[in-house]
Design a protein around this motif. Structure first.
Motif, PDB file in Angstrom:
ATOM      1  N   SER A 158     -12.411  -9.069  -9.899  1.00 48.49           N
ATOM      2  CA  SER A 158     -12.670  -7.653  -9.636  1.00 48.49           C
ATOM      3  C   SER A 158     -12.604  -6.765 -10.883  1.00 48.49           C
ATOM      4  O   SER A 158     -13.142  -5.670 -10.874  1.00 48.49           O
ATOM      5  CB  SER A 158     -11.728  -7.126  -8.558  1.00 48.49           C
ATOM      6  OG  SER A 158     -10.386  -7.285  -8.931  1.00 48.49           O
ATOM      7  N   HIS A 159     -11.981  -7.230 -11.944  1.00 45.62           N
ATOM      8  CA  HIS A 159     -11.902  -6.426 -13.168  1.00 45.62           C
ATOM      9  C   HIS A 159     -12.800  -6.968 -14.274  1.00 45.62           C
ATOM     10  O   HIS A 159     -12.658  -6.592 -15.436  1.00 45.62           O
ATOM     11  CB  HIS A 159     -10.456  -6.335 -13.656  1.00 45.62           C
ATOM     12  CG  HIS A 159      -9.560  -5.676 -12.657  1.00 45.62           C
ATOM     13  ND1 HIS A 159      -9.655  -4.344 -12.338  1.00 45.62           N
ATOM     14  CD2 HIS A 159      -8.585  -6.178 -11.864  1.00 45.62           C
ATOM     15  CE1 HIS A 159      -8.760  -4.048 -11.406  1.00 45.62           C
ATOM     16  NE2 HIS A 159      -8.111  -5.140 -11.104  1.00 45.62           N
ATOM     17  N   THR A 160     -13.730  -7.828 -13.896  1.00 47.92           N
ATOM     18  CA  THR A 160     -14.630  -8.443 -14.871  1.00 47.92           C
ATOM     19  C   THR A 160     -15.931  -7.662 -14.929  1.00 47.92           C
ATOM     20  O   THR A 160     -16.538  -7.383 -13.907  1.00 47.92           O
ATOM     21  CB  THR A 160     -14.917  -9.901 -14.486  1.00 47.92           C
ATOM     22  OG1 THR A 160     -13.678 -10.603 -14.428  1.00 47.92           O
ATOM     23  CG2 THR A 160     -15.834 -10.565 -15.472  1.00 47.92           C
ATOM     24  N   GLU A 161     -16.351  -7.322 -16.117  1.00 46.07           N
ATOM     25  CA  GLU A 161     -17.595  -6.571 -16.303  1.00 46.07           C
ATOM     26  C   GLU A 161     -18.752  -7.451 -16.772  1.00 46.07           C
ATOM     27  O   GLU A 161     -19.904  -7.122 -16.582  1.00 46.07           O
ATOM     28  CB  GLU A 161     -17.369  -5.448 -17.330  1.00 46.07           C
ATOM     29  CG  GLU A 161     -16.325  -4.439 -16.889  1.00 46.07           C
ATOM     30  CD  GLU A 161     -16.726  -3.667 -15.645  1.00 46.07           C
ATOM     31  OE1 GLU A 161     -17.922  -3.400 -15.456  1.00 46.07           O
ATOM     32  OE2 GLU A 161     -15.833  -3.338 -14.844  1.00 46.07           O
ATOM     33  N   SER A 162     -18.439  -8.582 -17.384  1.00 46.33           N
ATOM     34  CA  SER A 162     -19.458  -9.439 -17.985  1.00 46.33           C
ATOM     35  C   SER A 162     -20.285 -10.167 -16.923  1.00 46.33           C
ATOM     36  O   SER A 162     -19.744 -10.891 -16.091  1.00 46.33           O
ATOM     37  CB  SER A 162     -18.788 -10.470 -18.896  1.00 46.33           C
ATOM     38  OG  SER A 162     -19.663 -11.521 -19.193  1.00 46.33           O
ATOM     39  N   ASP A 163     -21.601  -9.978 -16.965  1.00 43.84           N
ATOM     40  CA  ASP A 163     -22.492 -10.684 -16.041  1.00 43.84           C
ATOM     41  C   ASP A 163     -22.421 -12.188 -16.260  1.00 43.84           C
ATOM     42  O   ASP A 163     -22.494 -12.966 -15.312  1.00 43.84           O
ATOM     43  CB  ASP A 163     -23.936 -10.193 -16.193  1.00 43.84           C
ATOM     44  CG  ASP A 163     -24.137  -8.790 -15.644  1.00 43.84           C
ATOM     45  OD1 ASP A 163     -23.305  -8.331 -14.837  1.00 43.84           O
ATOM     46  OD2 ASP A 163     -25.132  -8.149 -16.029  1.00 43.84           O
ATOM     47  N   GLU A 164     -22.280 -12.607 -17.511  1.00 42.43           N
ATOM     48  CA  GLU A 164     -22.197 -14.039 -17.824  1.00 42.43           C
ATOM     49  C   GLU A 164     -20.955 -14.663 -17.193  1.00 42.43           C
ATOM     50  O   GLU A 164     -21.013 -15.747 -16.597  1.00 42.43           O
ATOM     51  CB  GLU A 164     -22.186 -14.244 -19.335  1.00 42.43           C
ATOM     52  CG  GLU A 164     -22.127 -15.700 -19.750  1.00 42.43           C
ATOM     53  CD  GLU A 164     -22.120 -15.859 -21.257  1.00 42.43           C
ATOM     54  OE1 GLU A 164     -21.443 -16.793 -21.727  1.00 42.43           O
ATOM     55  OE2 GLU A 164     -22.785 -15.077 -21.960  1.00 42.43           O
ATOM     56  N   THR A 165     -19.831 -13.974 -17.293  1.00 43.96           N
ATOM     57  CA  THR A 165     -18.586 -14.468 -16.705  1.00 43.96           C
ATOM     58  C   THR A 165     -18.700 -14.530 -15.190  1.00 43.96           C
ATOM     59  O   THR A 165     -18.293 -15.511 -14.565  1.00 43.96           O
ATOM     60  CB  THR A 165     -17.406 -13.570 -17.130  1.00 43.96           C
ATOM     61  OG1 THR A 165     -17.331 -13.566 -18.557  1.00 43.96           O
ATOM     62  CG2 THR A 165     -16.095 -14.061 -16.561  1.00 43.96           C
TER      63      THR A 165
END
Length: 150
Positions: free
Chosen positions: A80-87
């Motif tokens: 929920s706190h991830t912004e990276s599309d790759e991740t």
């Protein structure tokens, strides 16, 4: 710290932070539970480790109830706190292997991410229809879940 079960054999409402060691100590009281927890660790050290993503893992379902024979371990990979599309793509790729992972390891994997229309963390804090029928409670009855930090 993991609190005691309530009168229904559920954790009290809330998200309870703990270590994997505390989960093992509290919930692995018989061979089936120990096997399920070993399977969770296998999932984390193989499928999840390959992504190199560090995020909280939430544990839910019959495994965190006071019952001797849980059917599996429900987990949420909290992105929920991830912004990276790759991740996020890496995490979703793990989720797409859901059926194989559940069949092989009895680990039910969900991914909570910012653009997901379902908030699995909120949903998993209710007992759901299966436990509700067993306990004769509303399916929205609140309960606790566990969070293991990376």
């Amino acid at each position: 710290m993991i609190p005691e079960f309530n009168r229904h054999g559920l954790l009290p409402p809330g998200i309870w932070e703990c270590s994997k060691e505390q989960v093992a100590e509290r919930f692995c009281w018989n061979p089936l539970r120990s096997t399920l927890f070993k399977n969770l660790n296998t999932f984390l050290s193989t499928e999840w480790r390959q992504t190199n993503i560090e995020c909280p893992i939430l544990i839910n379902g019959s495994f965190v109830r006071n019952i001797p024979s849980p059917s599996d371990i429900d987990t949420i990979l909290d992105m929920s706190h991830t912004e990276s599309d790759e991740t996020l793509a890496l995490a979703i790729a793990v989720r797409l292997r859901h059926d194989a992972i559940k069949s092989d390891l009895r680990v039910d994997v969900w991914v909570n991410y910012p653009r997901c229309s379902d908030d699995f963390i909120k949903i998993f804090q209710q007992i759901g229809t299966k436990a509700a029928a067993e306990l004769r409670l509303s399916s929205t009855y609140p309960k606790g879940i566990l969070r293991i930090l990376p």
